[in-house]
Design an enzyme around this catalytic site. Structure first.
Site, PDB file in Angstrom:
ATOM      1  N   ASN A   9       0.871  -1.181   0.000  1.00 50.89           N
ATOM      2  CA  ASN A   9       0.000   0.000   0.000  1.00 50.89           C
ATOM      3  C   ASN A   9       0.907   1.230   0.000  1.00 50.89           C
ATOM      4  O   ASN A   9       1.467   1.586   1.021  1.00 50.89           O
ATOM      5  CB  ASN A   9      -0.893  -0.035   1.253  1.00 50.89           C
ATOM      6  CG  ASN A   9      -1.688   1.249   1.425  1.00 50.89           C
ATOM      7  OD1 ASN A   9      -1.776   2.068   0.508  1.00 50.89           O
ATOM      8  ND2 ASN A   9      -2.261   1.423   2.604  1.00 50.89           N
ATOM      9  N   LYS A  11       0.136   4.280  -0.402  1.00 52.97           N
ATOM     10  CA  LYS A  11      -0.505   5.504   0.094  1.00 52.97           C
ATOM     11  C   LYS A  11      -0.224   6.652  -0.884  1.00 52.97           C
ATOM     12  O   LYS A  11      -0.106   6.405  -2.086  1.00 52.97           O
ATOM     13  CB  LYS A  11      -0.035   5.813   1.516  1.00 52.97           C
ATOM     14  CG  LYS A  11      -0.137   4.562   2.408  1.00 52.97           C
ATOM     15  CD  LYS A  11       0.001   4.819   3.857  1.00 52.97           C
ATOM     16  CE  LYS A  11      -0.107   3.467   4.586  1.00 52.97           C
ATOM     17  NZ  LYS A  11      -0.204   3.595   6.021  1.00 52.97           N
ATOM     18  N   HIS A  93      -9.572   0.935   4.764  1.00 50.53           N
ATOM     19  CA  HIS A  93      -8.280   1.172   5.423  1.00 50.53           C
ATOM     20  C   HIS A  93      -8.502   2.152   6.583  1.00 50.53           C
ATOM     21  O   HIS A  93      -9.332   3.072   6.476  1.00 50.53           O
ATOM     22  CB  HIS A  93      -7.278   1.745   4.418  1.00 50.53           C
ATOM     23  CG  HIS A  93      -5.889   1.826   4.989  1.00 50.53           C
ATOM     24  ND1 HIS A  93      -5.509   2.859   5.804  1.00 50.53           N
ATOM     25  CD2 HIS A  93      -4.835   0.989   4.905  1.00 50.53           C
ATOM     26  CE1 HIS A  93      -4.248   2.649   6.189  1.00 50.53           C
ATOM     27  NE2 HIS A  93      -3.824   1.526   5.650  1.00 50.53           N
ATOM     28  N   GLU A  95      -6.991   4.665   7.564  1.00 50.80           N
ATOM     29  CA  GLU A  95      -6.868   6.097   7.220  1.00 50.80           C
ATOM     30  C   GLU A  95      -8.138   6.599   6.526  1.00 50.80           C
ATOM     31  O   GLU A  95      -8.533   7.755   6.694  1.00 50.80           O
ATOM     32  CB  GLU A  95      -5.618   6.321   6.351  1.00 50.80           C
ATOM     33  CG  GLU A  95      -4.349   6.227   7.195  1.00 50.80           C
ATOM     34  CD  GLU A  95      -3.118   5.726   6.469  1.00 50.80           C
ATOM     35  OE1 GLU A  95      -3.063   5.792   5.230  1.00 50.80           O
ATOM     36  OE2 GLU A  95      -2.200   5.243   7.166  1.00 50.80           O
ATOM     37  N   GLU A 165      -5.314  -4.857  10.601  1.00 50.91           N
ATOM     38  CA  GLU A 165      -4.309  -3.812  10.779  1.00 50.91           C
ATOM     39  C   GLU A 165      -4.618  -3.016  12.045  1.00 50.91           C
ATOM     40  O   GLU A 165      -5.440  -2.081  12.010  1.00 50.91           O
ATOM     41  CB  GLU A 165      -4.328  -2.853   9.589  1.00 50.91           C
ATOM     42  CG  GLU A 165      -3.911  -3.482   8.288  1.00 50.91           C
ATOM     43  CD  GLU A 165      -3.381  -2.434   7.314  1.00 50.91           C
ATOM     44  OE1 GLU A 165      -2.238  -2.607   6.866  1.00 50.91           O
ATOM     45  OE2 GLU A 165      -4.075  -1.445   7.048  1.00 50.91           O
ATOM     46  N   GLY A 171       2.345   2.544  10.571  1.00 50.48           N
ATOM     47  CA  GLY A 171       3.280   3.649  10.380  1.00 50.48           C
ATOM     48  C   GLY A 171       3.953   4.117  11.652  1.00 50.48           C
ATOM     49  O   GLY A 171       4.586   5.173  11.677  1.00 50.48           O
ATOM     50  N   SER A 210       3.406  -1.863  10.352  1.00 42.37           N
ATOM     51  CA  SER A 210       4.856  -1.861  10.579  1.00 42.37           C
ATOM     52  C   SER A 210       5.510  -3.217  10.309  1.00 42.37           C
ATOM     53  O   SER A 210       6.451  -3.598  10.994  1.00 42.37           O
ATOM     54  CB  SER A 210       5.183  -1.375  11.996  1.00 42.37           C
ATOM     55  OG  SER A 210       4.749  -0.023  12.158  1.00 42.37           O
TER      56      SER A 210
END
Ligand code: PGA
Length: 251
Positions: A9, A11, A93, A95, A165, A171, A210
């Site tokens: 991904n 991003k 996701h 985000e 996730e 991140g 991560s």
């Protein structure tokens, strides 16, 4: 036997030249017995589909519209993604959920739209740090998963992928331990099994948050972890390929 799958991904990182080079480098050395998926930003899909012609690496998008067509300025339909060679699309996701306000219902609608367009949705589920600390991890995952199961039906998971996730691991450099991740993966599989043991046995559940070249092998060795959804480490061909390689050996 579930074929491992490793998805990158990207991003909103990189520019066209990086996207081309990264894609070509990954396509050249991706292991054959792992499904490798790259999810670049929308505008690069067409160009990268050409780079990937006659290669086993697949393309995915990071998002899609919950509608098929119409006056939705700025949105991109699943059918459009399919036209540009996408086979997968991330839905829900964290985000998208936290920064763009996507609700469980909207995520479920996107999941169904993806399948209607012939794409495999990669359904992302995960709890925040506060939810984990409050002991709500399973309740949150169950709520997010049930929203999709009740709208799409359990059989829809035969042509979909799930990604666990934990939001606190994305991140941040904080990875869930293999045991923590395995516990949630087993919970997800068991919840699907309540509706269909066959679907549960076949559905691939990826871990994301991560994942790096040096922690991938221990995560992927867990019985219910069938691959990875990789953010930061997917922007470097060597790191990403090392994770793909770890998925091969974990089989
Ligand atoms: P990360 O991102 O690997 O950089 O933590 C994972 C993701 O957001 O899919």
């Amino acid at each position: 036997m579930r074929t491992p799958i490793v998805a990158g991904n990207w991003k909103m990182h990189g520019r066209l030249e990086m996207a081309r080079t990264l894609t070509a480098d990954i396509a050249l050395s991706a292991p054959a017995d792992v499904e490798v998926v790259l999810c670049p930003p929308y505008p690069y899909l067409g160009v990268l589909a050409e780079v990937l012609e006659n290669r086993s690496v697949a393309l995915g998008a990071q998002n899609l519209a919950s509608e098929a067509e119409g006056a939705y300025t700025g949105e991109v339909a699943g059918e459009m993604l399919a036209e540009f060679g996408c086979r997968y699309v991330l839905v829900g996701h964290s985000e998208r959920r936290s920064l763009f306000g996507e609700t469980d219902d909207e995520v479920a609608a996107k999941f169904c739209r993806a399948q209607a367009a012939g794409l495999q949705p990669v359904l992302c589920l995960g709890e925040s740090q506060a939810e984990r600390e409050a002991g709500d991890t399973e309740a949150v995952i169950a709520r997010q998963l049930d929203a999709v199961l009740s709208r799409a039906g359990v059989a829809a998971l035969t042509t979909a992928v799930i990604a666990y996730e934990p939001v606190w691991a994305i991140g941040t450099g904080l990875t869930a331990s293999p045991a923590q991740a395995q516990a949630v993966h087993a919970f997800i599989r068991a919840r699907v099994a309540q509706q269909s043991p066959e679907v549960a046995a076949g559905v691939r559940i990826l871990y994301g948050g991560s994942v790096k070249a040096d922690n991938a092998a221990s995560l992927l060795a867990e019985p219910d972890i069938d691959g990875g959804l990789i953010g930061g480490a997917s922007l470097d061909a060597d790191s990403f390929l090392a994770i793909c390689q770890a998925a091969t050996t974990a089989q």
